[in-house]
Design an enzyme around this catalytic site. Structure first.
Site, mmCIF file in Angstrom:
data_model
loop_
_atom_site.group_PDB
_atom_site.id
_atom_site.type_symbol
_atom_site.label_atom_id
_atom_site.label_comp_id
_atom_site.label_asym_id
_atom_site.label_seq_id
_atom_site.Cartn_x
_atom_site.Cartn_y
_atom_site.Cartn_z
ATOM 1 N N HIS A 181 9.456 3.961 -5.873
ATOM 2 C CA HIS A 181 8.400 4.757 -5.224
ATOM 3 C C HIS A 181 9.116 5.592 -3.920
ATOM 4 O O HIS A 181 10.308 5.121 -3.443
ATOM 5 C CB HIS A 181 7.559 4.085 -4.304
ATOM 6 C CG HIS A 181 6.220 4.683 -4.123
ATOM 7 N ND1 HIS A 181 6.240 5.725 -2.749
ATOM 8 C CD2 HIS A 181 4.973 5.043 -4.587
ATOM 9 C CE1 HIS A 181 4.917 6.157 -2.740
ATOM 10 N NE2 HIS A 181 4.340 5.887 -4.051
ATOM 11 N N HIS B 102 3.472 12.557 -10.743
ATOM 12 C CA HIS B 102 2.379 12.172 -9.661
ATOM 13 C C HIS B 102 1.480 11.453 -10.442
ATOM 14 O O HIS B 102 1.646 10.212 -10.504
ATOM 15 C CB HIS B 102 1.953 13.388 -9.182
ATOM 16 C CG HIS B 102 0.969 13.249 -7.845
ATOM 17 N ND1 HIS B 102 0.883 11.860 -7.179
ATOM 18 C CD2 HIS B 102 0.267 14.120 -7.195
ATOM 19 C CE1 HIS B 102 0.091 11.894 -6.074
ATOM 20 N NE2 HIS B 102 -0.314 13.386 -6.100
ATOM 21 N N ASP C 47 0.885 2.705 -10.376
ATOM 22 C CA ASP C 47 0.714 3.345 -11.641
ATOM 23 C C ASP C 47 1.054 2.107 -12.621
ATOM 24 O O ASP C 47 0.283 1.880 -13.574
ATOM 25 C CB ASP C 47 1.403 4.310 -11.866
ATOM 26 C CG ASP C 47 1.297 5.583 -11.073
ATOM 27 O OD1 ASP C 47 -0.026 5.846 -10.918
ATOM 28 O OD2 ASP C 47 2.408 6.134 -10.431
#
Length: 378
Positions: free
Chosen positions: A262, A222, A313
């Site tokens: 994702h 996460h 990210d």
């Protein structure tokens, strides 16, 4: 009662009604309260975006000034919290410290046991202001540096950078951090937000819900993925290796490359679009383009070979690195932003609450399986 069987990981399951955030994964759309993330990233601020998430509408000038004033007034920590930060072992990571400190904040919040709407909003102000302070103060404590007091003349993101570094941040640094905060502020029912809503639904308190959310975000699947991206870039740089060749070897060894793909988006993560631009511009402005250049080379290769897109990210790693933020602070910085969305969801959950209690599809031994005396067991 017949129950629907979900896919592993609750894939595709709708678990709540919410007016906070809408995502269209097929089209690559992310919106807060119906406003596209691209518009917010280009025109809004973190404070304005937080107001939007909590109140369902953009503020007028007076409402925004009052909101900013309330956030500024909440920049306060009980000295016992600071003393606690000083007592943690040197082995403690910033996320472990943040998880524990946020839980302890409830001791000193007058509204801790009040779950009314107004009390939850007051707690949201406090947590949104206090979490950046915890991150900055602990980082300075562990480095043996003097704690920098908050500057109430600075905006939310500027004050965090000031408390973290002890230096007045540049306009570019503040703008970059502000946009990054907007992009990370909410993302519907991700693992940490869902954890927060489940906890809130038991009629526990805001601090417990946020502590649980931080625990979920601590996981590398996460919030910790951007740390993985930066550690990869550092390893490549240390070896003086070619980024693409390095990644080729990783893939051949079946190693995971953080920052790609994702669960929701089938196209590019819209947040990555802005972070890519910011990473590139920061690299040029600072004269340190290597992190962006390496990231871009890896992105193009992975996209070509694996047909995977960069997610939020991937470019947040090089962006934070160029801002001079320590790698193990990347996930805490994520929390500094995501508290806005977590608070919005906790408030929404408690405003119209029902205990969240899903069922499991049983796959154990067939019923009835009978108890066997111990002397007859194999």
């Amino acid at each position: 009662m017949q129950t629907a069987v979900s896919q592993k990981g609750l894939e595709g399951v709708v678990a709540a009604n919410s007016g906070v955030c809408w995502i269209d994964g097929e089209a690559g759309v992310l919106s807060y309260r119906g406003i596209d993330i691209h518009e917010l990233a280009e025109h809004s601020t973190f404070e304005e975006t937080t107001y939007l998430l909590w109140n369902g509408m953009l503020p007028n000038q007076l409402a925004l000034r009052e909101f900013q004033a309330q956030l500024t007034l909440a920049r306060s920590l009980d000295q016992r919290i600071v003393d606690m930060l000083k007592s943690f072992p040197a082995s403690a990571t910033p996320m472990e410290v943040l998880r524990t400190a946020v839980s302890a904040l409830s001791f000193y919040d007058a509204d801790e046991k009040d779950n009314s709407h107004d009390a939850n909003v007051r707690k949201a102000y406090n947590l949104t202001a206090q979490i950046p302070m915890l991150v900055a103060i602990y980082d300075r404590i562990r480095k043996g540096r003097k704690i920098v007091p908050p500057d109430r003349s600075l905006g939310h993101c500027a004050n965090f950078l000031w408390m973290l570094t002890g230096k007045t941040p540049s306009e570019t640094a503040v703008k970059t951090m502000d946009v990054a905060m907007v992009l990370h502020a909410d993302h519907e029912l991700n693992a940490s937000t869902f954890a927060a809503r489940v906890i809130a639904a038991t009629l526990s308190d805001m601090h417990s819900a946020i502590t649980g959310a931080i625990g979920a975000m601590k996981g590398p699947l996460h919030g910790g993925a951007n740390e993985g991206v930066m550690r990869l870039l550092i390893a490549i740089d240390k070896e003086g290796a070619d980024p693409v060749e390095y990644v080729k070897h990783m893939l051949a060894a079946r190693e995971k490359i953080s920052g790609f793909g994702h669960r929701v988006y089938k196209t590019e993560d819209p947040r990555a679009t802005h972070l890519r631009k910011m990473s590139e511009q920061l690299g040029k402005d600072s004269g340190q383009p290597k992190w962006y250049d390496m990231s871009r080379a890896i992105e193009l290769y992975i996209n070509q070979e694996k047909k995977l897109n960069a997610n939020v990210d991937f470019y947040s790693a090089s962006t934070y690195a160029t801002l001079g933020i320590e790698v193990d602070l990347y996930t805490p910085v994520f929390v500094i932003s995501r508290i806005a969305g977590w608070a919005a969801h906790v408030i929404e959950q408690l405003d119209d609450n029902r205990l969240i209690r899903p069922r499991a599809e049983y796959i154990g031994p067939v019923y009835p399986t009978h108890w066997i005396p111990i002397e007859e067991r194999l």
